[in-house]
Structures are given as C-alpha cells and as structure tokens.
Design a protein around this motif. Structure first.
Motif, PDB file in Angstrom:
ATOM      1  N   ARG A  73       0.793  -1.217   0.000  1.00 45.75           N
ATOM      2  CA  ARG A  73       0.000   0.000   0.000  1.00 45.75           C
ATOM      3  C   ARG A  73       0.828   1.272   0.000  1.00 45.75           C
ATOM      4  O   ARG A  73       0.460   2.284  -0.575  1.00 45.75           O
ATOM      5  N   ASP A 194       5.108   2.696  10.571  1.00 45.45           N
ATOM      6  CA  ASP A 194       4.596   1.941   9.422  1.00 45.45           C
ATOM      7  C   ASP A 194       4.034   2.926   8.396  1.00 45.45           C
ATOM      8  O   ASP A 194       3.023   3.589   8.644  1.00 45.45           O
ATOM      9  N   GLY A 196       2.498   2.566   5.646  1.00 48.11           N
ATOM     10  CA  GLY A 196       1.134   2.300   5.174  1.00 48.11           C
ATOM     11  C   GLY A 196       0.115   2.766   6.196  1.00 48.11           C
ATOM     12  O   GLY A 196      -0.831   3.490   5.868  1.00 48.11           O
ATOM     13  N   ARG A 205       2.294  -1.250  15.288  1.00 49.26           N
ATOM     14  CA  ARG A 205       2.805  -2.594  15.551  1.00 49.26           C
ATOM     15  C   ARG A 205       4.269  -2.587  15.951  1.00 49.26           C
ATOM     16  O   ARG A 205       4.965  -3.557  15.756  1.00 49.26           O
TER      17      ARG A 205
HETATM   18 MG    MG Z   1       2.835  -1.453   6.382  1.00 47.25          MG
END
Ligand code: MG
Ligand code: PRP
Ligand code: URA
Length: 206
Positions: A73, A194, A196, A205
């Motif tokens: 993405r 992250d 995306g 995460r």
């Molecule tokens: Mg990602």
C-alpha cells in the motif's frame, strides 16, 4: 542520497509521531516530487524539432519514459506525484504485505506488462527495511526482462541496502535518508513507523 533542506523538512514532518495522516500524505507527496526530480537527472533525453509562436527551434523530451511501479500500500502515496512529473509514463502495480512473524513479503497483486525488455522502471516504496519487499518486487521486474530499475525510497536501512547490493539486480537507489538500523521487529530506527498505516490508518505494531 538527496540531501536538501526542503527534503529534510518534509522528512521531519513524516518522522514526527504527532503528524496526522493528511499532513503525512502531503509531506510524502512533496518529498516524492523532489526524489523523482533528482532521480530523473540520469534519464536520457532527446532533441526534436518544435515551433514556438515566433520561430522553429529544438525541444527536449525523455527518450524512454519509465514505467512507474508503486508498491502497495505505502507506495500508493507516491504515485500521483511521480505521474505528475512524468505524465508520459505508464503505471504498473505490485501489492506486498510483510508477514509480521517471518518478515518475508507476501505478494497479493502483480499487475505488470509481460515484457519489460528495453523499458526503464521507477519503483516507488517509501521504506527499505530488511529489503525483502523491494528485492521481491525488483526480481519480478528482472524476470520480465527489465535491466534498468531505479528504486525511490524515503528511508533506507543499511541492512536493506546491503541486501539489494547482494541481490545482483540491475538497480540504483535514490533515498532521502539512510537511517541507523532495524529494531527486533524489523522497523527502521529512528524511522517513521509503518508508512502504510501512517497514510491510511491501522494499528501501530512497533
Ligand atoms: Mg505497512
Ligand atoms: O524491507 P522490508 O522489510 O520488506 O519492509 C519494507 C516494506 O514494508 C512496508 O510495507 P508493508 O509490508 O508494511 O505493507 P503496507 O504498505 O501495506 O503497509 C513498506 O512499504 C515496504 O514495502
Ligand atoms: O520501519 C518500517 C519497516 C517496514 N515497513 C514500514 O512501513 N516501516
């Protein structure tokens, strides 16, 4: 590496954790414009005859506009700015998601011309971490005959750069920063999180 104060301010906005998705996407668009502009210095140009309202003269055009390949993405946020600078280009798509335990990329989309011989390719992905995703993407391109790959990343980790070098793939990398290292979850440090999720939403995460 692109070392410019205007690139550095956009990168700073992207790194700052309080930056909201809209501002993150705006900074990525602007930074991509700068990275593509720098990468395109190496693209061969050719002269051709044109007419101004006053007289005939010579114009310049790219001899072989590259195929643009955003890696979904996160690379989607770079696609519009690259296409705005390279309106003659076509676009292919590769969708990859990194497995959170093995850190290997899982491919879910491959929309590319079958034959890429003689076609330069500009790969767009903001993050080069372990290098698994970009190695996978560039191998797909090389398997279709591509011998001229330029990878545009916002951030690169030394581990990912080393992996791409070891791969022997025909590529060059243009980035705004080589960061320190990866952490134990294979996120870039200091990085930006992250890419995306920061554009499109999702659970942190790292
Ligand atoms: Mg990602
Ligand atoms: O170098 P690597 O260790 O392979 O990691 C880098 C990849 O991770 C991110 O994508 P991600 O897998 O998070 O998918 P997303 O773009 O959907 O968030 C990023 O956009 C790269 O494609
Ligand atoms: O730091 C990282 C590593 C992989 N993918 C990201 O989006 N960020």
């Amino acid at each position: 590496m692109v070392n410019h104060p205007l690139a550095a301010t956009r990168l700073t906005a992207m790194r700052e954790k309080s930056t909201e998705p809209g501002s993150f996407r705006a900074a990525l668009h602007e930074l991509t414009t700068m990275l593509v502009y720098e990468a395109a210095r190496a693209f061969p140009a050719e002269r051709y005859p044109i007419d101004t309202p006053v007289a005939p003269t010579e114009g310049i055009r790219l001899a072989n506009p590259p195929l643009l390949v955003p890696v979904l993405r996160a690379g989607l946020g770079m696609a519009d700015s690259a296409l705005a600078l390279l309106p003659e280009s076509s676009m292919g798509f590769v969708g990859l998601a990194r497995d959170e335990e093995t850190f290997e990329p899982r491919a879910y989309l491959e929309s590319l011309p079958a034959d890429l011989s003689g076609i330069p390719v500009l790969v767009l992905d903001p993050m080069l971490a372990t290098g698994g995703s970009l190695e996978h993407c560039c191998r797909l391109l090389a398997d279709r005959g591509c011998t001229d790959i330029t990878v545009i990343c916002v951030l690169a980790a030394p581990e990912g750069i080393a992996r791409l070098e070891r791969s022997g793939l025909p590529l060059r990398l243009v980035t705004a920063s080589i960061d320190q290292q990866l952490n134990d979850k294979m996120y870039i440090v200091p990085g930006l999180g992250d890419a995306g999720d920061r554009q499109f939403g999702g659970m942190p995460r790292f």
